[in-house]
Design a protein around this motif. Structure first.
Motif, PDB file in Angstrom:
ATOM      1  N   UNK A  39     -11.211   4.176   2.456  1.00  0.00           N
ATOM      2  CA  UNK A  39     -11.038   5.572   2.064  1.00  0.00           C
ATOM      3  C   UNK A  39     -10.172   5.685   0.821  1.00  0.00           C
ATOM      4  N   UNK A  40      -9.059   4.986   0.836  1.00  0.00           N
ATOM      5  CA  UNK A  40      -8.147   5.027  -0.303  1.00  0.00           C
ATOM      6  C   UNK A  40      -8.834   4.491  -1.548  1.00  0.00           C
ATOM      7  N   UNK A  41      -9.607   3.439  -1.364  1.00  0.00           N
ATOM      8  CA  UNK A  41     -10.347   2.870  -2.483  1.00  0.00           C
ATOM      9  C   UNK A  41     -11.326   3.904  -3.054  1.00  0.00           C
ATOM     10  N   UNK A  42     -11.986   4.601  -2.141  1.00  0.00           N
ATOM     11  CA  UNK A  42     -13.014   5.563  -2.549  1.00  0.00           C
ATOM     12  C   UNK A  42     -12.418   6.739  -3.306  1.00  0.00           C
ATOM     13  N   UNK A  43     -11.275   7.216  -2.869  1.00  0.00           N
ATOM     14  CA  UNK A  43     -10.616   8.351  -3.530  1.00  0.00           C
ATOM     15  C   UNK A  43     -10.073   7.976  -4.900  1.00  0.00           C
ATOM     16  N   UNK A  44     -10.901   7.417  -5.735  1.00  0.00           N
ATOM     17  CA  UNK A  44     -10.419   6.961  -7.027  1.00  0.00           C
ATOM     18  C   UNK A  44      -9.299   5.985  -6.775  1.00  0.00           C
TER      19      UNK A  44
ATOM     20  N   UNK B 200       4.350   2.176  -4.911  1.00  0.00           N
ATOM     21  CA  UNK B 200       3.571   0.947  -5.052  1.00  0.00           C
ATOM     22  C   UNK B 200       3.407   0.590  -6.534  1.00  0.00           C
ATOM     23  N   UNK B 201       3.526  -0.679  -6.871  1.00  0.00           N
ATOM     24  CA  UNK B 201       3.260  -1.138  -8.237  1.00  0.00           C
ATOM     25  C   UNK B 201       1.839  -1.698  -8.303  1.00  0.00           C
ATOM     26  N   UNK B 202       1.433  -2.082  -9.494  1.00  0.00           N
ATOM     27  CA  UNK B 202       0.109  -2.694  -9.643  1.00  0.00           C
ATOM     28  C   UNK B 202       0.026  -3.981  -8.824  1.00  0.00           C
ATOM     29  N   UNK B 203       1.104  -4.767  -8.884  1.00  0.00           N
ATOM     30  CA  UNK B 203       1.144  -6.020  -8.115  1.00  0.00           C
ATOM     31  C   UNK B 203       0.997  -5.722  -6.621  1.00  0.00           C
ATOM     32  N   UNK B 204       1.622  -4.635  -6.187  1.00  0.00           N
ATOM     33  CA  UNK B 204       1.521  -4.255  -4.786  1.00  0.00           C
ATOM     34  C   UNK B 204       0.094  -3.886  -4.411  1.00  0.00           C
ATOM     35  N   UNK B 205      -0.563  -3.205  -5.331  1.00  0.00           N
ATOM     36  CA  UNK B 205      -1.960  -2.820  -5.095  1.00  0.00           C
ATOM     37  C   UNK B 205      -2.842  -4.063  -4.983  1.00  0.00           C
ATOM     38  N   UNK B 206      -2.582  -5.026  -5.845  1.00  0.00           N
ATOM     39  CA  UNK B 206      -3.331  -6.293  -5.789  1.00  0.00           C
ATOM     40  C   UNK B 206      -3.102  -6.996  -4.457  1.00  0.00           C
ATOM     41  N   UNK B 207      -1.845  -7.013  -4.048  1.00  0.00           N
ATOM     42  CA  UNK B 207      -1.506  -7.697  -2.805  1.00  0.00           C
ATOM     43  C   UNK B 207      -2.192  -7.018  -1.625  1.00  0.00           C
ATOM     44  N   UNK B 208      -2.234  -5.710  -1.657  1.00  0.00           N
ATOM     45  CA  UNK B 208      -2.927  -4.962  -0.606  1.00  0.00           C
ATOM     46  C   UNK B 208      -4.404  -5.343  -0.569  1.00  0.00           C
ATOM     47  N   UNK B 209      -5.008  -5.479  -1.752  1.00  0.00           N
ATOM     48  CA  UNK B 209      -6.426  -5.858  -1.817  1.00  0.00           C
ATOM     49  C   UNK B 209      -6.627  -7.251  -1.211  1.00  0.00           C
ATOM     50  N   UNK B 210      -5.688  -8.149  -1.529  1.00  0.00           N
ATOM     51  CA  UNK B 210      -5.775  -9.502  -0.990  1.00  0.00           C
ATOM     52  C   UNK B 210      -5.682  -9.473   0.523  1.00  0.00           C
TER      53      UNK B 210
ATOM     54  N   UNK C 125       2.457  -5.714   9.511  1.00  0.00           N
ATOM     55  CA  UNK C 125       3.206  -4.544   9.030  1.00  0.00           C
ATOM     56  C   UNK C 125       3.095  -4.427   7.519  1.00  0.00           C
ATOM     57  N   UNK C 126       2.912  -5.540   6.847  1.00  0.00           N
ATOM     58  CA  UNK C 126       2.848  -5.539   5.383  1.00  0.00           C
ATOM     59  C   UNK C 126       1.684  -4.713   4.842  1.00  0.00           C
ATOM     60  N   UNK C 127       0.456  -5.017   5.196  1.00  0.00           N
ATOM     61  CA  UNK C 127      -0.640  -4.219   4.647  1.00  0.00           C
ATOM     62  C   UNK C 127      -0.586  -2.768   5.087  1.00  0.00           C
ATOM     63  N   UNK C 128      -0.062  -2.503   6.292  1.00  0.00           N
ATOM     64  CA  UNK C 128      -0.001  -1.119   6.744  1.00  0.00           C
ATOM     65  C   UNK C 128       0.980  -0.326   5.903  1.00  0.00           C
ATOM     66  N   UNK C 129       2.124  -0.934   5.587  1.00  0.00           N
ATOM     67  CA  UNK C 129       3.088  -0.260   4.721  1.00  0.00           C
ATOM     68  C   UNK C 129       2.505  -0.064   3.329  1.00  0.00           C
ATOM     69  N   UNK C 130       1.887  -1.093   2.800  1.00  0.00           N
ATOM     70  CA  UNK C 130       1.333  -1.006   1.449  1.00  0.00           C
ATOM     71  C   UNK C 130       0.255   0.069   1.377  1.00  0.00           C
ATOM     72  N   UNK C 131      -0.552   0.166   2.434  1.00  0.00           N
ATOM     73  CA  UNK C 131      -1.616   1.164   2.439  1.00  0.00           C
ATOM     74  C   UNK C 131      -1.041   2.574   2.459  1.00  0.00           C
ATOM     75  N   UNK C 132       0.000   2.764   3.272  1.00  0.00           N
ATOM     76  CA  UNK C 132       0.648   4.075   3.307  1.00  0.00           C
ATOM     77  C   UNK C 132       1.209   4.430   1.932  1.00  0.00           C
TER      78      UNK C 132
ATOM     79  N   UNK D  71      -7.532  -0.041  10.150  1.00  0.00           N
ATOM     80  CA  UNK D  71      -6.909  -0.324   8.848  1.00  0.00           C
ATOM     81  C   UNK D  71      -7.952  -0.398   7.752  1.00  0.00           C
ATOM     82  N   UNK D  72      -9.027  -1.105   8.008  1.00  0.00           N
ATOM     83  CA  UNK D  72     -10.042  -1.315   6.974  1.00  0.00           C
ATOM     84  C   UNK D  72     -10.728  -0.009   6.588  1.00  0.00           C
ATOM     85  N   UNK D  73     -10.974   0.838   7.576  1.00  0.00           N
ATOM     86  CA  UNK D  73     -11.566   2.138   7.285  1.00  0.00           C
ATOM     87  C   UNK D  73     -10.646   2.941   6.379  1.00  0.00           C
ATOM     88  N   UNK D  74      -9.371   2.972   6.733  1.00  0.00           N
ATOM     89  CA  UNK D  74      -8.376   3.673   5.921  1.00  0.00           C
ATOM     90  C   UNK D  74      -8.338   3.115   4.509  1.00  0.00           C
ATOM     91  N   UNK D  75      -8.370   1.794   4.437  1.00  0.00           N
ATOM     92  CA  UNK D  75      -8.301   1.150   3.125  1.00  0.00           C
ATOM     93  C   UNK D  75      -9.491   1.542   2.259  1.00  0.00           C
TER      94      UNK D  75
END
Lengths: 136, 136
Positions: free
Chosen positions: B121-126, A90-100, A22-29, B115-119
């Motif tokens: 996409x978000x990465x690509x959109x600047x 989302x904060x910068x830290x949140x964006x990093x966590x999503x990337x991780x 649920x964590x990455x899905x929320x962060x992605x949204x 999830x990865x496809x969505x991610x």
DNA sequence: ATCCTCTATATGATCGAGTCATATAGTAGC
DNA sequence: GCTACTATATGACTCGATCATATAGAGGAT
């Protein structure tokens, strides 16, 4: 073992999902757009289908944990009708966590792939009733 | 949140794996060949790499649960040197359960893919700093 | 006014997978 | 006897996930 053949009246509610998914899905949204909890819950329901309805308890708790960890920030929005909503950004830290998380999920997917390949192999080799004596 | 930056001396031991994933892996190994617990543990270690060392407690408990559920049967093997081993064999029910798991894992992989496809996409959109006004 | 529904956030209790520590015991080498 | 390896097993605990429930504002129906 749980096999989906409902043993209780409420059926089998075994999760069998990726831990903390649920964590990455929320962060992605939230990476796409700031939102409040209820909105996120509906978005998850829409994405995952009705059967995978997200538990509100889990969702709200996760959001509060995110904020405590500095992954998101929140403000109250009293504008709409109905009760006030807490809007998360989302904060910068949140964006990093999503990337991780995304790299972690790629690894998990690779493990699943390896399993499925192995499984198909076993399926292909006949039903392999007793491959005792034949080493290969 | 746990982010892999070891907070304790033992480092981050967050699992973040698919729930119950040890089950299909054990069943698949047993589908190939009857084996005892210790053997299965080493096989898992070989497959997943040293970092993912399987917990013996989990493994033996899972095997006993399998037997209680009729997914495997076991016999004692006193032949080898060292202590006796309990050798497990997959039953028909176990084979069915493995098949059920494989479809479940395929679904899980599909969710990870989405999830990865969505991610991506978000990465690509600047970096999508504030896509508030632009709906699309 | 009262009831119901929808929107919205939140907490307490409990379950169970996963982890950590530890116990037992047979065999073999020093 | 001591240590190391093989082999199985249990108890304590953590924490993500589930289930049940509480609170409360707004709008519509009776």
């Amino acid at each position: 073992m749980c096999r989906g053949r409902a043993k209780s009246a409420t059926g089998c509610r075994c999760a069998r999902q990726v831990r903390g998914f649920i964590q990455p899905r929320l962060l992605l949204l939230l990476a796409k757009q700031a939102a409040h909890g209820y909105e996120l819950m509906e978005a998850l329901r829409a994405l995952e289908g009705e059967e995978h309805l997200a538990d509100p308890g889990m969702l709200y708790r996760t959001l509060r944990q995110f904020e405590a960890a500095g992954l998101v920030s929140s403000t109250w929005d009293e504008a709409g009708r109905g009760p006030a909503r807490r809007v998360y950004r989302l904060t910068e830290a949140g964006r990093d966590y999503l990337a991780w998380w995304s790299t972690d999920i790629r690894q998990t997917r690779a493990r699943l792939d390896r399993f499925l390949v192995e499984y198909e192999l076993v399926q292909a080799n006949g039903l392999a009733v007793h491959p005792k004596s034949s080493r290969r």
